[in-house]
Design an enzyme around this catalytic site. Sequence first.
Site, PDB file in Angstrom:
ATOM      1  N   GLY A 208       0.824  -1.209   0.000  1.00 44.19           N
ATOM      2  CA  GLY A 208       0.000   0.000   0.000  1.00 44.19           C
ATOM      3  C   GLY A 208       0.856   1.255   0.000  1.00 44.19           C
ATOM      4  O   GLY A 208       1.940   1.303  -0.580  1.00 44.19           O
ATOM      5  N   SER A 209       0.379   2.287   0.702  1.00 45.95           N
ATOM      6  CA  SER A 209       0.961   3.629   0.571  1.00 45.95           C
ATOM      7  C   SER A 209       2.374   3.789   1.116  1.00 45.95           C
ATOM      8  O   SER A 209       3.054   4.754   0.774  1.00 45.95           O
ATOM      9  CB  SER A 209       0.044   4.664   1.238  1.00 45.95           C
ATOM     10  OG  SER A 209      -1.176   4.756   0.529  1.00 45.95           O
ATOM     11  N   THR A 210       2.858   2.867   1.954  1.00 42.51           N
ATOM     12  CA  THR A 210       4.261   2.976   2.374  1.00 42.51           C
ATOM     13  C   THR A 210       5.181   2.819   1.161  1.00 42.51           C
ATOM     14  O   THR A 210       6.305   3.321   1.158  1.00 42.51           O
ATOM     15  CB  THR A 210       4.619   1.904   3.424  1.00 42.51           C
ATOM     16  OG1 THR A 210       4.158   0.627   2.969  1.00 42.51           O
ATOM     17  CG2 THR A 210       3.993   2.217   4.772  1.00 42.51           C
TER      18      THR A 210
ATOM     19  N   LYS B 159       4.779   4.224  -1.605  1.00 41.01           N
ATOM     20  CA  LYS B 159       4.881   5.499  -2.320  1.00 41.01           C
ATOM     21  C   LYS B 159       6.252   6.149  -2.105  1.00 41.01           C
ATOM     22  O   LYS B 159       6.678   6.993  -2.895  1.00 41.01           O
ATOM     23  CB  LYS B 159       3.762   6.438  -1.869  1.00 41.01           C
ATOM     24  CG  LYS B 159       2.373   5.985  -2.340  1.00 41.01           C
ATOM     25  CD  LYS B 159       1.261   6.815  -1.739  1.00 41.01           C
ATOM     26  CE  LYS B 159      -0.102   6.339  -2.224  1.00 41.01           C
ATOM     27  NZ  LYS B 159      -1.231   7.023  -1.572  1.00 41.01           N
TER      28      LYS B 159
END
Length: 584
Positions: free
Chosen positions: A305-307, A309
């Site tokens: 997920g967003s980690t 990014k």
Amino acid sequence: MSYKKTYHKRKIIIVGTMLILVASILCIRLGFLMIKKSTYYQKLALDLHQRERSIKAERGVIYDRNGVVLAGNKAVCTISVIHSQIKEPEQVIKVLQEELGLEESYVRKRVEKVSAREKIKSNVEKEIADTIRAYKLDGVMIDEDYKRYYPYESLASKVLGFTGSDNQGIIGLEVKYDSYLSGSPGKILTLTDARGVEVPNAAETRQEPVAGNHLITSIDVNIQKYVEQAATKAMKSHSAKQVSIIIMNPQNGEIYAMVNVPEFNLNEPYTLIDSLKSQENGNNTQELLNQMWRNSSVNDTYEPGSTFKIITAAAGLEENVVKVTDTFSCPGFRIVEDRKIRCHKTVGHGQETFQQGIMNSCNPVFMDVGARVGKEAMYKNYKKLGLFEKTGIDVPGEAKSIMHKLDNIGAVELATMSFGQSFQITPLELLRAVSAVINGGTLITPHFGIEVQNKEGQLVETLSYPTKENAIRKETSELMKELLESVVSEGSGQNAKIEGFRIGGKTATSEKLPRRSGKYISSFLGFAPANDPKVIGLIMIDEPVGTYYGGTIAAPVMKEIFENILPYLGIQQEYIAVQEETTS
């Protein structure tokens, strides 16, 4: 007449010659056996009249980085019987059955078995063995032994691992470093007669065992304890399936703590924890044990997920396709080919800079950056950051990332990859890659083993691990630290903010497969100090019930951990003076 005499005389000469020849051959053979091969046959004869008993070597101790014992040894005994020496079998059966708590049929079968030596039970407490020894039973042998003992029971259970009945490593560090820890067994040779009965007053030949070497690890008991408490608290608070936390030095890969709760009791590794006992139906015990022993931080993959990014942002900066001041528009979604891919903020973030996009964890911004980078350059950066290989951590069973084949990546796949979906990596792969992003571009190897010492505490070997330089440019690393610090100070990671400390990080809320199942992994990756990282941590809360946003439930756990371990690690608080308004 003369012919017959000549014939008989010749026959006698031939027979005599043959007898002399045979006798000569026998004499030569006998001399060869008695002189040339005497040592060999003496050994064979001795072996026929010697009974061998093995003496286990004391297994090396596993220590934490400060010399605290994580895995030691406890004196126990092995009880055996020698059939030919037993004079009162019924008494032997009765005593062993009662004192060892065994079934009468089990003991009888071994006592009555005609064999050189039959083991009854190993790992017997010394007090019980001493009680049996006091009976002075003929044919009952009691040999001193060692049993692995874990003073902290469940602490770091899935990292340390445990040993089997023969003191060999089964999982974790115990099996990885088994060749260092196991040592060499000794033996006792006892002289016996032709019936296998020990010769009275005959001296025993004893070959002493060689103790195993000690392993010094990077684990810090105090940090491991505190992190385990925090993980257990988070699991209960959010009724989660599991909580995993890794705390590591991003500069050299030394792991201070690795927690996967629920943990299990290392002194009773074949006893299922309560949450798994209810699932046992008699046929799946081994499957449940394997599940209980599994180290999710190492053995499993997940969608980060967003980690992730962090990786996309670093790739964009490395490829010079984005600047901090670049502006983007977020209406709450992006149309990619035939797909409408949403942002977590469905009403959109509106106009925002690249830095604001990172702070807001905005999906459309990262989809745009991913499109600018392109799949070939994106995969080039993934490779430099080690995302197509195992990290090389020194515990067994490490999993490997599951990535799209380059030829199969279209616009949709590139868009979802850019914000951490549609592929899987291990938590360690993510932690290793982000460490390179924030440490100046060095790809390190996460590890536990630091050095090996002998029984006297002398250095045997300093363990070393490979590193790779220039995974990213130093300029990119410096900028990424600033951007990730703003995520905690002003953005989606503010629940990890600690006054007086510079914290960097990134939140994530990843939906598990199948989609729309209502199951999530809430996570937060943080590091400190943001300008010169000395510690990095990743927490994953698996399937929380109720609130599941990483910034809401995972970030506060890391804040609590950092509040306690940063001062312990000697990281000083930076007090910021606040000027108060005064009135005259």
